[in-house]
Each structure stands twice: as C-alpha cells, then as structure tokens.
Motif scaffolding. Structure first.
Motif, PDB file in Angstrom:
ATOM      1  N   LYS A  57       0.798  -1.227   0.000  1.00 14.63           N
ATOM      2  CA  LYS A  57       0.000   0.000   0.000  1.00 14.63           C
ATOM      3  C   LYS A  57       0.828   1.272   0.000  1.00 14.63           C
ATOM      4  O   LYS A  57       0.304   2.360  -0.246  1.00 14.63           O
ATOM      5  N   ARG A  59       2.026   2.314   2.837  1.00 14.25           N
ATOM      6  CA  ARG A  59       1.381   2.896   4.007  1.00 14.25           C
ATOM      7  C   ARG A  59       2.386   3.277   5.081  1.00 14.25           C
ATOM      8  O   ARG A  59       3.349   2.548   5.316  1.00 14.25           O
ATOM      9  N   SER A 144      -7.992  -0.961   3.994  1.00 18.98           N
ATOM     10  CA  SER A 144      -8.749  -0.824   2.756  1.00 18.98           C
ATOM     11  C   SER A 144      -7.830  -1.087   1.563  1.00 18.98           C
ATOM     12  O   SER A 144      -6.627  -0.836   1.623  1.00 18.98           O
ATOM     13  N   ASN A 146      -6.350  -0.102  -1.467  1.00 16.01           N
ATOM     14  CA  ASN A 146      -5.987   1.057  -2.279  1.00 16.01           C
ATOM     15  C   ASN A 146      -4.550   1.398  -1.947  1.00 16.01           C
ATOM     16  O   ASN A 146      -4.056   1.032  -0.890  1.00 16.01           O
ATOM     17  N   SER A 152     -10.700   4.330  -1.203  1.00 13.25           N
ATOM     18  CA  SER A 152     -10.747   2.885  -0.950  1.00 13.25           C
ATOM     19  C   SER A 152     -11.442   2.164  -2.101  1.00 13.25           C
ATOM     20  O   SER A 152     -12.333   2.727  -2.737  1.00 13.25           O
ATOM     21  N   GLU A 181     -15.819   2.958   4.594  1.00 16.43           N
ATOM     22  CA  GLU A 181     -15.202   2.053   5.558  1.00 16.43           C
ATOM     23  C   GLU A 181     -15.982   2.039   6.882  1.00 16.43           C
ATOM     24  O   GLU A 181     -16.779   2.929   7.155  1.00 16.43           O
ATOM     25  N   HIS A 237      -6.025  12.001   2.386  1.00 17.58           N
ATOM     26  CA  HIS A 237      -6.780  10.819   1.985  1.00 17.58           C
ATOM     27  C   HIS A 237      -7.823  11.180   0.949  1.00 17.58           C
ATOM     28  O   HIS A 237      -8.396  12.257   1.019  1.00 17.58           O
TER      29      HIS A 237
HETATM   30 MG    MG Z   1      -7.899   3.125   4.266  1.00 19.66          MG
END
Ligand code: MG
Ligand code: TXA
Length: 345
Positions: A57, A59, A144, A146, A152, A181, A237
């Motif tokens: 991701k 992330r 999620s 993405n 997402s 979500e 986001h």
């Molecule tokens: Mg997310």
C-alpha cells in the motif's frame, strides 16, 4: 507477476476461498471483499506477512491496521478485556461495519498496531470475508484496498491497475454493499468516541442508551503535531489531483444557486451532484452521485477515482447533511476536497 484471480460474482465458489485461505496461512496477501470496502488481508499473527501489507500500500508504519475475526473466541485470544459497553455493541452490531478499539494482548505483532497498546477489531458480515477467516482459522489484518492516499476500493475494476501484482490473490465479488469504511469507535469512561464515522451511526449507538462523542477531527483539519485518537486522521486521503470544492446548504435551491455561481466563475468545471439536481447545473460535465445517502456512500469512491480524467480546473461536489450515514459521507468528501468547503445558510 500478475496476482491470482478468482471471480466469485455469480457464486461463492468455496474451492477458491479455500485456496485463498491457504495463501493466508502461508503468509501471503489476499485482496478480499467485505461489506464496507475491499481489504488487503494477511495473517494478523505473522509480522512478515503484515509488513507486506504496508509495502503493497505504501502505508506509513505509524498507521495501525484493523484485525478481522469471525467469532468471539478469536476476540478473546487477542484482547485483554471486553467491557460491558463493548459487549453491548458486539451483541447489536457484529457481524457488521463496526470496528472497536481494545487493549491488546502481546500475541499481536507490533507492526499491526503501529506500536500502540490498543488494537482495532471487527467481525465483518460479508460471507466471503467470514469464510476466508474461518477457513484460514486466523485473524486477518486488513486495511482498505488502495494505494495509500487514494479512495478505498469498492470494486475490483477501480483498483486492479494499482494493486495487480502487489497482492498474491484477488477474490472478486463485484460491487460492495456499503461503500465507505467501517465506523471506528473507542470506549473511554463509559462513553463511545467515534474516531471514524461509518454506516453504524451516532444515532444507532445512542438508541442503545450509550452516550456518544464525535471526535472533532472528523470534520476539521488535523495539524500534524496534534494528538489524535486515531492515527489515520492525520493523513491526506481520498483527494484527486484536480482541485475539489465541497458545497452544502440545508436549502436545496441555495445549494444549486451557489454551485451555478461557482461554475460561472471557473467555467471549466465538473459537478458531482444528486440525480435530481444534475439537470439544474449550467455545465456539460456532470457525474451522478445517486439520490439516497446509501446510493451516495456506494458511489463516492468510484466517482472520486474518475474526476481526474475530465481534465477540468475545478470539481464541485454537492455535500449532504452531516447526520446518520451523511456524517460518514461528509468526512470522506471534506478530505477529498482538502477542507476546501463552503456552507451556505
Ligand atoms: Mg484506508
Ligand atoms: O471497513 C473497514 O474498516 C475496512 C475493511 C477492509 O474492513 N478497513 C479499513 O482499514 O478501512 P484502514 O486501514 O484503511 O483504516 C483503519 C483505520 C485507520 O484510520 C486507523 O488509523 C484506525 O482505523 N485504527 C486502526 N487501529 C487503531 C487503533 N488501535 N487506535 C486508533 N485507531 C486505529
């Protein structure tokens, strides 16, 4: 290498879910449907498997993951205690789109919780998600589906380009039910704090006689140094590359007038509006959000992924009342618009 793919749109082909469960046991990544959005799942008890999620991701490592379970025995193995309010919430809303933050046991690897002493847990209601957890017999950590920062994934077509090859297996069940979500909550001093709004609303929880506090950061801009109850609140986001403006009025005529005014100023504009308003806007570029809050919550992430293709200077998005599911929608839209928001009274 391309990801392995199974089409479960027509039926919940058990062989394929079984195969995907085997992948989870082997420490691999499985993209799977839930009732809210798609998730990228890995064995929540395996540090290496979990680290692959963060890599896939892109992330930030200080943003914790939600752990997905299929029964309360699994819950008991993961958390230190289950309070009375939490028990009531579980009885009423699980399985379903509610994530509850608990104090965690040490069996959960540090990277799942980003080093926090707490863990977010939810029991999804989606049948394929439940079967996957059941057959792997493991709690599944899943954010999620993405790339970090993007909307997402609510259907595979929207996310296949960004995630194909980054996960090992894709279970495609078509469009999800809800589209935003899960609600994330934490109980503090006998009150439920909503950290992220979702389908389970403030009103739903209050109807059980439990007091609810909505964290102010849900609709406000979050400064990076500010202490937040949920790390996810800090990050950029859902925002498209094109500049977006969110407009809301409780009076529909005023809303339409204001948006037409903005169209007049900027000219090269795309409008995302409710079905019943679309023909009132003085521009050719329009996208239909649907009519009900349920329609809008299902459609917004797909629509947000489309807007850059229009090559306009400004995207104007109709807001909704910040009540019930509307709060969840507005929380996502205000982030998509990077707090570029006008409310007309
Ligand atoms: Mg997310
Ligand atoms: O509906 C959903 O919740 C989806 C599906 C796949 O289940 N998952 C999801 O995960 O949205 P993710 O990682 O995209 O968002 C998780 C959010 C983040 O904002 C994160 O900061 C917050 O939950 N969170 C997770 N664990 C937490 C914790 N221990 N304390 C506070 N916030 C937490």
């Amino acid at each position: 290498m391309k990801s392995k793919y199974a089409d479960l749109k027509e039926n919940n082909n058990l062989d394929k879910i079984e195969e995907a469960a085997q992948f989870i046991k082997e420490g691999k990544l499985v993209l799977f449907p839930t009732e809210t959005v798609y998730g990228i799942g890995a064995n929540a008890l395996d540090t290496n498997a979990v680290s692959k999620i963060f890599k896939a991701k892109g992330r930030a490592s200080d943003n914790p993951l939600i752990v997905h379970i299929c029964n309360t025995q699994m819950l008991e193995r993961l958390v230190l205690e289950i309070g009375e309010i939490e028990k009531t919430l579980i009885e009423n809303f699980w399985p379903g789109p509610l994530t509850i933050i608990f104090n965690r046991k040490s069996c959960i690897p540090n990277n799942v919780t980003a080093g926090l002493e707490t863990v977010g847990i939810r029991m999804p209601s989606n049948k394929i998600a439940r079967k996957l957890i059941e057959l792997s017999n493991l709690p599944i950590a899943a954010p999620s589906a993405n790339i970090s920062g993007k909307p997402s994934g609510t259907k595979i077509e929207d996310i296949i380009d960004e995630l194909d090859g980054k996960v090992d297996y894709i279970l495609d069940a078509g469009m999800v039910d809800i589209g935003v979500e899960s609600t994330v909550i934490r109980v503090v001093e006998n009150k439920v704090h909503i950290l992220r709004p979702g389908k389970i609303t403030k009103e739903d929880i209050e109807s059980l006689g439990i007091p609810v506090i909505i964290e102010k950061q849900i609709m406000e801009e979050c400064k990076s140094h500010e202490k937040v109850m949920s790390p996810g609140m800090k990050y950029r986001h859902y925002a498209p590359n094109t500049k977006c403006l969110l407009v809301y009025s409780h009076d529909n005529n005023k809303l339409v007038d204001k948006i037409n005014e903005e169209i007049e100023l900027e000219k090269n504009v795309l409008v995302l509006g409710k079905t019943s308003n679309l023909n009132k806007y003085k521009t050719q570029n329009k996208l239909d959000m649907g009519e009900s809050l349920e329609d809008i919550s299902k459609n917004i992430f797909t629509l947000l992924r489309k807007v850059d293709k229009y090559k306009v200077k400004l995207v104007i998005i109709e807001g909704v009342k910040k009540e019930g599911l509307g709060l969840a929608i507005m929380n996502r839209l205000i982030r998509a618009c990077e707090h570029n928001y006008i409310e007309v009274n």
